[in-house]
Motif scaffolding. Structure first.
Motif, mmCIF file in Angstrom:
data_model
loop_
_atom_site.group_PDB
_atom_site.id
_atom_site.type_symbol
_atom_site.label_atom_id
_atom_site.label_comp_id
_atom_site.label_asym_id
_atom_site.label_seq_id
_atom_site.Cartn_x
_atom_site.Cartn_y
_atom_site.Cartn_z
ATOM 1 N N PRO A 179 -4.661 -12.728 -4.386
ATOM 2 C CA PRO A 179 -5.295 -13.230 -3.200
ATOM 3 C C PRO A 179 -4.943 -12.537 -1.990
ATOM 4 C CG PRO A 179 -3.940 -14.912 -3.749
ATOM 5 C CD PRO A 179 -3.605 -13.896 -5.036
ATOM 6 N N HIS A 180 -3.639 -12.183 -1.869
ATOM 7 C CA HIS A 180 -3.408 -11.532 -0.270
ATOM 8 C C HIS A 180 -3.779 -9.951 -0.347
ATOM 9 C CE1 HIS A 180 -1.975 -15.366 0.235
ATOM 10 N NE2 HIS A 180 -1.331 -15.621 -0.921
ATOM 11 N N ILE A 181 -4.231 -9.381 -1.212
ATOM 12 C CA ILE A 181 -4.556 -8.031 -1.023
ATOM 13 C C ILE A 181 -6.084 -7.689 -1.199
ATOM 14 C CG2 ILE A 181 -2.249 -7.286 -1.894
ATOM 15 C CD1 ILE A 181 -3.206 -6.592 -4.407
ATOM 16 N N THR A 182 -6.254 -6.408 -1.010
ATOM 17 C CA THR A 182 -7.905 -6.160 -0.879
ATOM 18 C C THR A 182 -8.458 -6.135 -2.291
ATOM 19 O OG1 THR A 182 -7.770 -3.721 -1.405
ATOM 20 C CG2 THR A 182 -7.670 -4.570 1.115
ATOM 21 N N PRO A 183 -9.765 -6.721 -2.482
ATOM 22 C CA PRO A 183 -10.298 -6.659 -3.874
ATOM 23 C C PRO A 183 -10.014 -5.371 -4.673
ATOM 24 C CG PRO A 183 -11.871 -7.482 -2.153
ATOM 25 C CD PRO A 183 -10.750 -6.961 -1.343
ATOM 26 N N ARG A 184 -10.237 -4.089 -4.328
ATOM 27 C CA ARG A 184 -10.103 -3.125 -4.918
ATOM 28 C C ARG A 184 -8.620 -3.008 -5.258
ATOM 29 N NH1 ARG A 184 -13.314 2.145 -3.783
ATOM 30 N NH2 ARG A 184 -14.307 1.244 -5.336
ATOM 31 N N ALA A 185 -7.583 -3.270 -4.426
ATOM 32 C CA ALA A 185 -6.205 -3.196 -4.714
ATOM 33 C C ALA A 185 -5.778 -4.239 -5.890
ATOM 34 C CB ALA A 185 -5.367 -3.264 -3.539
ATOM 35 N N ALA A 186 -6.542 -5.348 -5.689
ATOM 36 C CA ALA A 186 -6.153 -6.431 -6.642
ATOM 37 C C ALA A 186 -6.755 -5.945 -7.966
ATOM 38 C CB ALA A 186 -6.848 -7.611 -6.176
ATOM 39 N N TRP A 187 -7.920 -5.343 -8.094
ATOM 40 C CA TRP A 187 -8.346 -4.993 -9.540
ATOM 41 C C TRP A 187 -7.449 -3.711 -10.083
ATOM 42 C CZ3 TRP A 187 -10.234 -5.415 -13.603
ATOM 43 C CH2 TRP A 187 -10.775 -4.399 -14.559
ATOM 44 N N LYS A 188 -7.037 -2.831 -9.206
ATOM 45 C CA LYS A 188 -5.955 -1.765 -9.631
ATOM 46 C C LYS A 188 -4.626 -2.452 -10.097
ATOM 47 C CE LYS A 188 -7.521 1.977 -6.945
ATOM 48 N NZ LYS A 188 -7.355 3.006 -5.953
ATOM 49 N N LYS A 189 -4.311 -3.419 -9.578
ATOM 50 C CA LYS A 189 -2.982 -3.995 -9.965
ATOM 51 C C LYS A 189 -3.377 -4.643 -11.319
ATOM 52 C CE LYS A 189 0.683 -6.324 -7.718
ATOM 53 N NZ LYS A 189 1.521 -6.679 -6.713
ATOM 54 N N LEU A 190 -4.625 -5.466 -11.209
ATOM 55 C CA LEU A 190 -4.775 -6.259 -12.612
ATOM 56 C C LEU A 190 -4.921 -5.216 -13.645
ATOM 57 C CD1 LEU A 190 -5.330 -8.897 -14.177
ATOM 58 C CD2 LEU A 190 -7.738 -8.548 -13.567
ATOM 59 N N LYS A 191 -5.578 -4.426 -13.645
ATOM 60 C CA LYS A 191 -5.955 -3.233 -14.486
ATOM 61 C C LYS A 191 -4.814 -2.613 -15.104
ATOM 62 C CE LYS A 191 -7.883 1.077 -13.842
ATOM 63 N NZ LYS A 191 -8.931 1.983 -13.350
ATOM 64 N N SER A 192 -3.721 -2.385 -14.225
ATOM 65 C CA SER A 192 -2.507 -1.854 -14.658
ATOM 66 C C SER A 192 -1.558 -2.990 -15.556
ATOM 67 C CB SER A 192 -1.473 -1.530 -13.529
ATOM 68 O OG SER A 192 -0.974 -2.647 -12.931
ATOM 69 N N LEU A 193 -1.855 -4.241 -15.263
ATOM 70 C CA LEU A 193 -1.123 -5.279 -16.064
ATOM 71 C C LEU A 193 -1.920 -5.210 -17.385
ATOM 72 C CD1 LEU A 193 -0.691 -8.083 -13.395
ATOM 73 C CD2 LEU A 193 1.021 -6.605 -14.470
ATOM 74 N N LEU A 194 -3.259 -5.144 -17.560
ATOM 75 C CA LEU A 194 -3.877 -5.304 -18.665
ATOM 76 C C LEU A 194 -3.888 -4.078 -19.644
ATOM 77 C CD1 LEU A 194 -7.637 -6.436 -17.204
ATOM 78 C CD2 LEU A 194 -5.695 -7.853 -18.460
ATOM 79 N N ILE A 195 -3.600 -2.990 -19.033
ATOM 80 C CA ILE A 195 -3.584 -1.685 -19.773
ATOM 81 C C ILE A 195 -1.904 -1.815 -20.339
ATOM 82 C CG2 ILE A 195 -2.723 0.797 -19.643
ATOM 83 C CD1 ILE A 195 -4.914 0.817 -17.665
ATOM 84 N N ASP A 196 -1.156 -2.613 -20.185
ATOM 85 C CA ASP A 196 0.503 -2.666 -20.391
ATOM 86 C C ASP A 196 0.219 -3.600 -21.822
ATOM 87 O OD1 ASP A 196 1.490 -0.752 -18.775
ATOM 88 O OD2 ASP A 196 2.159 -2.603 -17.422
#
Length: 56
Positions: free
Chosen positions: A9-26
């Motif tokens: 919640p403390h980062i921009t929506p686009r940055a949050a999506w990139k971070k979530l995406k990197s976790l999902l790819i793992d």
């Protein structure tokens, strides 16, 4: 992006999506979710994400 914002919640929506995406790819169970050509996850897919990452 709404789900990503729930996890980060403390980062921009686009940055949050990139971070979530990197976790999902793992994880093999969620890797395919990153490459879907739709803007939302189905309830069953969200359940799998919650199972892997825990609830936000």
């Amino acid at each position: 992006m709404e789900l990503a914002q729930a996890y980060f919640p403390h980062i921009t929506p686009r940055a949050a999506w990139k971070k979530l995406k990197s976790l999902l790819i793992d994880d093999p169970k969620t890797e395919a979710l990153v490459h879907l050509n739709r803007r939302t996850f189905l309830p069953a897919e969200v359940s799998v994400i919650y199972e892997i990452l825990g609830k936000p």
